[in-house]
Write a protein that holds these residues in place. Structure first.
Motif: not given
Length: 676
Positions: A658, A634, A406, A660, A666
């Motif tokens: 979040w 994730l 992330v 993508m 992410f």
């Protein structure tokens, strides 16, 4: 289904009706079965060495492994407890295992002429890694011993099993996917709980709006999709599908009230439904919601009601810091800066620190005892690809895993000080705020809403002082010079708090370009602190108007192929420490939480691994396997971050929004406590 990965030691009940080796008929099934999620079910154990199977009496044997260890292998409970994970591996992941474990559940379809047609579904536990040959063997063994008049389908328990079945013809192993089997479920738990109250059933938004001002704390509100500004009441009922991660369910969770999908309410509320006594609307009911059942029971008389606990709920917030505080880039903030910039901005700054420094201990959740296990570090090592469970090694591996999975968003945070300078620059604003405070103190709630609406209009129309405007525009010169699209988000000191999430209460503006629109958007976010709903909700929990200020986050807009929300728990089964719940839809996370689409929904096991699809939503089809695998990464990253952001109690779940922006790329745009 009931997991066999966590066992208890039930007292042996007299009259154990467990059957070994017999063929299964429908009467025998009903004799041995229990009920789960509204369906009769029966646990089965196939012993490949002995070429027989065991049909377990559900009342006596709630878990497969306890039965196998003590009844078949002659082990003691202490011996099983001493090496439970190894035993589980021998029955759930060993490709040459002796035992095949599963559950048979009874379902009913309806033929064109209305005739009920029962059928059975066979599945394993979610962590089972049966390869294709074992799945085929398991199905064919059970098929050969079940009454041939009963259709039997295999339901893959996770994405891995779906992949294994892909090469096996459906004529050999007929199957059904979970979201197909349960997609039309009449009643679904969203937030467990119980309430007694007066049912208010609105079939249209217009009908709700006409009665909204009369709704009170003893009402249970039912309609196709509840609006985000629904007041605090005794319970929610959705008569159309919605996700557990919607704004209204986050509110239900935070308020501790039951919430469910009840698709048959229109039929129940028919005037002829109660023997000619009229429908349920306006009657007193007992409303129970659990993972397994959702019931509405009419009451013969109004119950003796006491005000709910939330009437006494008081949320304490720290005094906002209004002295000199500059506009700062998000990566320069830490969690301790929440009293100057708001919790949302401070948490994003803390995320930057976690990803950049890699010094945070992200193993705390897995290090906690999970009796009879000492901890889950061995499982974490397996998830991270580490050979051993030495905690120091795992700390470094976990930090690297999260940093590789992330990213934190870039942007700037406007402090409370700018909001304060704006408010104090206008005598009209000060006078209006004074009137609103007086109305709240006197309980004159009939004039609170008009005062709030007038104040919001005044905030949006009042010129921003030149020094405040320069502080805002000079913070994002590149975005203004290039005419790039910006997102302006709230970051109040009265949101993202334990016990008060304020989900959906304050504004975000996502279509901002240029200095003029930027200043308009900042004022709109400031004005949302004075909306009638936000003022009422804060007042109900004891948050004073004088103590609330609005920070603002300004970010560059990032187009995303997928956006969503994950919570690091199973919202409908809070004792489940394995699973992380992920919702997603094309584009922005707002599509998930505002109810404009029904998202794709997944559960990912962050202990033994694996994931499963719960609902394909409005999209009508599942995500590709590589995308689902990326979501699994994730989910584990979210679980690891929980160790740091829920430091007071590592079991307290997080609510993470979040984006993508590329396959497996992410960006986390919000981290806050998940109301529970």
């Amino acid at each position: 289904m009931t997991s066999a990965l966590d066992r208890t030691d039930p007292a042996e009940a007299a009259g154990d009706r467990t059957v070994v080796g017999a063929n299964l008929t429908l009467p025998l099934f009903r004799t041995l079965s229990g009920v789960l999620a509204g369906h009769p079910y029966l646990k089965v154990v196939v012993d490949r060495h002995a070429c027989t199977w065991h049909l377990l009496d559900t009342r006596v044997h709630p878990f497969h492994v306890n039965y196998i260890a003590t009844r078949i292998l002659g082990m003691t409970v202490d011996e099983l407890d001493a090496d439970l994970d190894a035993f589980n591996a021998s029955v759930y992941t060993d490709p040459d295992r002796r035992f095949l474990l599963g559950v048979l559940s009874l379902h009913t379809d309806r033929a064109a002429d209305g005739t009920e047609c029962p059928f059975l579904v066979l599945e394993t536990t979610e962590a089972d890694t049966m390869h294709g040959a074992l799945l085929e063997e398991f199905y064919l063994y059970v098929r050969g011993r079940v009454d041939g008049r009963l259709p039997l389908l295999l339901k893959p328990a996770n994405h891995g099993q779906e992949g294994e079945l892909a090469s096996i013809p459906e004529a050999v192993v007929p199957r059904v996917l979970s979201h197909r089997l349960f997609g039309d479920r009449t009643r679904t738990c969203l937030n467990p709980g119980q309430a007694e109250g007066r049912l208010r059933h609105f079939r249209t938004t217009a009908a709700y709006e006409a009665a909204a001002s009369d709704l009170g704390w003893a009402d249970i509100v039912a309609m196709p999709r509840l609006p985000d500004d629904v007041p605090r009441v005794a319970g929610f009922i959705n008569t159309a599908p919605i996700t557990p991660l919607s704004h209204t369910n986050v509110l239900a969770s935070g308020w501790g009230i039951p919430n469910a999908i009840v698709r048959d309410l229109d039929a129940l509320d028919d005037p002829d439904a109660l023997d000619g006594r009229g429908g349920l609307d306006g009657t007193w009911v007992r409303y129970r919601v659990s993972e397994d059942t959702v019931t509405l029971e009419p009451l013969a008389a109004p119950p003796r009601l006491t005000k709910p606990a939330w009437h006494q709920q008081r949320i304490r917030i720290d005094a906002p810091l209004l002295e000199e505080a500059p506009v700062l880039a998000l990566h320069r903030l830490r969690r301790s800066d929440r009293d100057s910039y708001g919790t949302k901005a401070a948490n994003l700054g803390e995320l930057h620190h976690v990803l950049d420094s890699r010094t945070a201990d992200l193993t705390v959740f897995h290090a906690r005892p999970r009796p009879p296990r000492r901890d889950l570090l061995g499982h974490l090592a397996a998830r991270l690809g580490e050979r051993d469970a030495v905690r120091e090694h795992l700390r470094a591996a976990a930090a690297q895993y999260v940093a590789d999975t992330v990213r934190a968003p870039e942007g700037v945070a406007l402090p409370f000080r700018l909001h304060h300078l704006f408010l104090t620059s206008s005598p009209a604003l000060q006078q209006g705020i004074g009137k609103l405070k007086m109305a709240l103190e006197l309980g004159a709630f009939d004039i609170v809403d008009p005062l709030c609406l007038n104040l919001q209009q005044l905030v949006r129309a009042t010129p921003v002082p030149p020094d405040v405007a320069r502080a805002v525009t000079s913070a994002v010169p590149r975005l203004l010079a290039d005419g790039r699209r910006m997102v302006v988000r709230s970051s109040s000191n009265a949101e993202d708090l334990p016990g008060f999430s304020a989900a959906g209460i304050y504004d975000s503006v996502t279509t901002v370009r240029g200095a003029e629109q930027l200043m308009d958007a900042v004022r709109q976010v400031w004005a949302s602190l004075l909306s009638p709903r936000s003022v009422r909700l804060r007042h109900q929990v004891g948050i004073r108007l004088d103590d609330t200020y609005m920070g603002v986050i300004v970010q560059e807009y990032l187009p995303a192929s997928l956006g969503g929300v994950l919570v690091t728990c199973n919202p409908t089964r809070r004792e489940d420490f394995r699973n992380v719940y992920v919702n997603c839809a094309p584009g922005s996370p707002e599509h998930v939480v505002d109810g404009s689409v029904l998202p794709q929904q997944y559960l990912y096991n962050t202990v033994e691994g694996g994931g499963r699809t719960l609902d394909v939503g409005t999209a009508g089809e599942d995500l590709p396997a590589p995308t689902r695998a990326a979501l699994a990464r994730l989910a584990l990253a979210g679980r690891l971050l929980q160790s740091h952001f829920s430091a007071d109690d590592p079991d307290d779940a997080l609510d993470i929004e979040w984006l993508m922006t590329g396959e497996g790329d992410f960006r986390l745009v919000q981290i806050r406590p998940y109301a529970r």
